[in-house]
Design a protein around this motif. Structure first.
Motif, PDB file in Angstrom:
ATOM      1  N   VAL A  38      80.978  45.584  27.198  1.00  0.00           N
ATOM      2  CA  VAL A  38      81.443  46.978  27.269  1.00  0.00           C
ATOM      3  C   VAL A  38      80.493  47.847  26.444  1.00  0.00           C
ATOM      4  CG1 VAL A  38      83.901  46.666  27.711  1.00  0.00           C
ATOM      5  CG2 VAL A  38      83.055  46.564  25.352  1.00  0.00           C
ATOM      6  N   THR A  39      80.447  49.102  26.806  1.00  0.00           N
ATOM      7  CA  THR A  39      79.673  50.065  26.031  1.00  0.00           C
ATOM      8  C   THR A  39      80.527  50.499  24.846  1.00  0.00           C
ATOM      9  OG1 THR A  39      78.836  50.881  28.134  1.00  0.00           O
ATOM     10  CG2 THR A  39      78.361  52.230  26.180  1.00  0.00           C
ATOM     11  N   ALA A  40      80.020  50.236  23.621  1.00  0.00           N
ATOM     12  CA  ALA A  40      80.767  50.657  22.430  1.00  0.00           C
ATOM     13  C   ALA A  40      80.349  52.055  22.008  1.00  0.00           C
ATOM     14  CB  ALA A  40      80.537  49.674  21.286  1.00  0.00           C
ATOM     15  N   ARG A  68      76.318  40.297  15.425  1.00  0.00           N
ATOM     16  CA  ARG A  68      77.295  39.231  15.669  1.00  0.00           C
ATOM     17  C   ARG A  68      77.783  39.270  17.129  1.00  0.00           C
ATOM     18  NH1 ARG A  68      82.713  38.130  15.369  1.00  0.00           N
ATOM     19  NH2 ARG A  68      83.244  40.322  15.062  1.00  0.00           N
ATOM     20  N   THR A  69      78.393  40.398  17.502  1.00  0.00           N
ATOM     21  CA  THR A  69      78.910  40.488  18.874  1.00  0.00           C
ATOM     22  C   THR A  69      78.295  41.663  19.641  1.00  0.00           C
ATOM     23  OG1 THR A  69      80.754  41.960  18.272  1.00  0.00           O
ATOM     24  CG2 THR A  69      81.147  39.571  18.100  1.00  0.00           C
ATOM     25  N   SER A  70      77.507  42.472  18.931  1.00  0.00           N
ATOM     26  CA  SER A  70      76.968  43.677  19.565  1.00  0.00           C
ATOM     27  C   SER A  70      75.455  43.582  19.711  1.00  0.00           C
ATOM     28  CB  SER A  70      77.360  44.923  18.759  1.00  0.00           C
ATOM     29  OG  SER A  70      76.743  44.916  17.495  1.00  0.00           O
ATOM     30  N   MET A  71      74.954  44.399  20.629  1.00  0.00           N
ATOM     31  CA  MET A  71      73.515  44.456  20.910  1.00  0.00           C
ATOM     32  C   MET A  71      73.126  45.917  21.042  1.00  0.00           C
ATOM     33  SD  MET A  71      73.854  41.752  24.016  1.00  0.00           S
ATOM     34  CE  MET A  71      75.595  42.146  24.137  1.00  0.00           C
ATOM     35  N   ARG A 129      68.882  52.302  12.954  1.00  0.00           N
ATOM     36  CA  ARG A 129      69.906  53.132  13.618  1.00  0.00           C
ATOM     37  C   ARG A 129      71.314  52.598  13.310  1.00  0.00           C
ATOM     38  NH1 ARG A 129      65.696  53.845  17.403  1.00  0.00           N
ATOM     39  NH2 ARG A 129      66.052  51.807  18.286  1.00  0.00           N
ATOM     40  N   ARG A 130      71.456  51.257  13.318  1.00  0.00           N
ATOM     41  CA  ARG A 130      72.777  50.674  13.008  1.00  0.00           C
ATOM     42  C   ARG A 130      73.175  50.999  11.565  1.00  0.00           C
ATOM     43  NH1 ARG A 130      76.266  45.964  14.219  1.00  0.00           N
ATOM     44  NH2 ARG A 130      76.727  44.853  12.313  1.00  0.00           N
ATOM     45  N   SER A 131      72.204  50.889  10.644  1.00  0.00           N
ATOM     46  CA  SER A 131      72.509  51.178   9.237  1.00  0.00           C
ATOM     47  C   SER A 131      72.963  52.621   9.072  1.00  0.00           C
ATOM     48  CB  SER A 131      71.278  50.943   8.356  1.00  0.00           C
ATOM     49  OG  SER A 131      70.784  49.662   8.554  1.00  0.00           O
TER      50      SER A 131
HETATM   51  C1  LIG Z   1      83.826  48.056  21.511  1.00  0.00           C
HETATM   52  C2  LIG Z   1      85.107  47.305  21.170  1.00  0.00           C
HETATM   53  C3  LIG Z   1      85.166  45.990  21.972  1.00  0.00           C
HETATM   54  C4  LIG Z   1      85.063  46.965  19.674  1.00  0.00           C
HETATM   55  O1  LIG Z   1      86.288  46.366  19.358  1.00  0.00           O
HETATM   56  P1  LIG Z   1      86.753  46.212  17.844  1.00  0.00           P
HETATM   57  O2  LIG Z   1      88.174  45.792  17.865  1.00  0.00           O
HETATM   58  O3  LIG Z   1      86.351  47.393  17.042  1.00  0.00           O
HETATM   59  O4  LIG Z   1      85.934  44.920  17.423  1.00  0.00           O
HETATM   60  P2  LIG Z   1      85.138  44.629  16.094  1.00  0.00           P
HETATM   61  O5  LIG Z   1      85.597  45.461  14.941  1.00  0.00           O
HETATM   62  O6  LIG Z   1      85.140  43.132  15.961  1.00  0.00           O
HETATM   63  O7  LIG Z   1      83.656  45.105  16.457  1.00  0.00           O
HETATM   64  C5  LIG Z   1      82.897  44.381  17.409  1.00  0.00           C
HETATM   65  C6  LIG Z   1      81.515  44.905  17.407  1.00  0.00           C
HETATM   66  O8  LIG Z   1      81.518  46.219  17.960  1.00  0.00           O
HETATM   67  C7  LIG Z   1      80.780  47.074  17.124  1.00  0.00           C
HETATM   68  N1  LIG Z   1      81.327  48.411  17.269  1.00  0.00           N
HETATM   69  C8  LIG Z   1      82.615  48.773  17.233  1.00  0.00           C
HETATM   70  N2  LIG Z   1      82.751  50.100  17.427  1.00  0.00           N
HETATM   71  C9  LIG Z   1      81.501  50.581  17.599  1.00  0.00           C
HETATM   72  C10 LIG Z   1      80.971  51.867  17.852  1.00  0.00           C
HETATM   73  N3  LIG Z   1      81.753  52.952  17.958  1.00  0.00           N
HETATM   74  N4  LIG Z   1      79.643  51.997  17.969  1.00  0.00           N
HETATM   75  C11 LIG Z   1      78.832  50.930  17.870  1.00  0.00           C
HETATM   76  N5  LIG Z   1      79.270  49.671  17.641  1.00  0.00           N
HETATM   77  C12 LIG Z   1      80.597  49.501  17.502  1.00  0.00           C
HETATM   78  C13 LIG Z   1      80.977  46.516  15.720  1.00  0.00           C
HETATM   79  O9  LIG Z   1      79.924  46.938  14.841  1.00  0.00           O
HETATM   80  C14 LIG Z   1      80.907  45.036  16.004  1.00  0.00           C
HETATM   81  O10 LIG Z   1      79.546  44.611  16.105  1.00  0.00           O
HETATM   82  P3  LIG Z   1      79.029  43.236  15.399  1.00  0.00           P
HETATM   83  O11 LIG Z   1      80.038  42.164  15.712  1.00  0.00           O
HETATM   84  O12 LIG Z   1      77.724  42.939  16.079  1.00  0.00           O
HETATM   85  O13 LIG Z   1      78.906  43.520  13.932  1.00  0.00           O
HETATM   86  C15 LIG Z   1      86.403  48.138  21.473  1.00  0.00           C
HETATM   87  O14 LIG Z   1      86.400  49.281  20.645  1.00  0.00           O
HETATM   88  C16 LIG Z   1      86.499  48.549  22.923  1.00  0.00           C
HETATM   89  O15 LIG Z   1      86.875  47.757  23.765  1.00  0.00           O
HETATM   90  N6  LIG Z   1      86.167  49.808  23.217  1.00  0.00           N
HETATM   91  C17 LIG Z   1      86.205  50.312  24.597  1.00  0.00           C
HETATM   92  C18 LIG Z   1      84.901  49.961  25.309  1.00  0.00           C
HETATM   93  C19 LIG Z   1      84.880  50.554  26.676  1.00  0.00           C
HETATM   94  O16 LIG Z   1      85.835  50.476  27.404  1.00  0.00           O
HETATM   95  N7  LIG Z   1      83.739  51.152  27.023  1.00  0.00           N
HETATM   96  C20 LIG Z   1      83.622  51.885  28.241  1.00  0.00           C
HETATM   97  C21 LIG Z   1      84.146  53.254  28.033  1.00  0.00           C
HETATM   98  S1  LIG Z   1      84.698  54.001  29.517  1.00  0.00           S
END
Ligand SMILES: CC(C)(COP(=O)(O)OP(=O)(O)OC[C@H]1O[C@@H](n2cnc3c(N)ncnc32)[C@H](O)[C@@H]1OP(=O)(O)O)[C@@H](O)C(=O)NCCC(=O)NCCS
Length: 147
Positions: A38-40, A68-71, A129-131
């Motif tokens: 998914v796009t975060a 860890r889980t993101s790219m 950028r992440r920092s």
């Molecule tokens: C992205 C998502 C999976 C993160 O879930 P979460 O419960 O916050 O999970 P976590 O806290 O374990 O974070 C997971 C990873 O997401 C990253 N992340 C969470 N929110 C973020 C944001 N706003 N921007 C960038 N990265 C983000 C975290 O840094 C983490 O990365 P890492 O594991 O590499 O350190 C969740 O917020 C989600 O499903 N969002 C909707 C995504 C979606 O539907 N996108 C399409 C929009 S129409």
């Protein structure tokens, strides 16, 4: 790009280009992780030149860094004036994609091992950028009294 992509002045909507970037970034992230993604978030999206009806648009994506889980996926967009063959860089975008397991929970992704100086630079800049992103979030939360 066709007329359905454009406004009445013949310029392609920025949102149409963003949609293409999101799609292509998703494919790059799926290839790297072997998972659904998914796009975060989108860290940056610029538009350097207008894309017009009739332009050929090429969108390329690279996974710059994996945590860890993101790219972070970097996307480059170019337009080509097909008749003249003139090519211009029109947009760059950086998207964070998160890999999900079968229960749609974030799941670990393989690390990136840069193989040359360009890949090292991309990884270094993605880390920067992440920092900044994390520092900004911390400061905003602190400014709201921890909420
Ligand atoms: C992205 C998502 C999976 C993160 O879930 P979460 O419960 O916050 O999970 P976590 O806290 O374990 O974070 C997971 C990873 O997401 C990253 N992340 C969470 N929110 C973020 C944001 N706003 N921007 C960038 N990265 C983000 C975290 O840094 C983490 O990365 P890492 O594991 O590499 O350190 C969740 O917020 C989600 O499903 N969002 C909707 C995504 C979606 O539907 N996108 C399409 C929009 S129409």
């Amino acid at each position: 790009m066709g007329v359905a992509d454009a406004n009445t002045a013949g310029s392609v909507h920025g949102g149409r280009i963003m949609y293409l970037c999101d799609e292509v970034a998703g494919i790059a992230a799926i290839r790297h992780s072997g998972r659904r993604v998914v796009t975060a978030g989108v860290d940056r999206m610029n538009f350097l030149h207008a894309v017009l009806v009739g332009d050929l648009v090429t969108v390329r994506a690279t996974v710059n860094a994996a945590w860890r889980t993101s790219m972070e996926v970097g996307v480059r967009v170019e337009r080509e004036r097909v008749q003249s063959g003139e090519v211009e860089h029109t947009s760059t975008a950086y998207l964070t994609m998160v890999a999900l397991d079968d229960e749609r929970r974030p799941t670990e992704v393989p690390p990136i091992a840069p193989e040359n100086q360009v890949e090292e630079r991309r990884q270094r800049e993605a880390q920067l950028r992440r920092s900044y992103r994390l520092a900004e979030r911390e400061q905003i939360v602190a400014g709201r009294g921890g909420q």
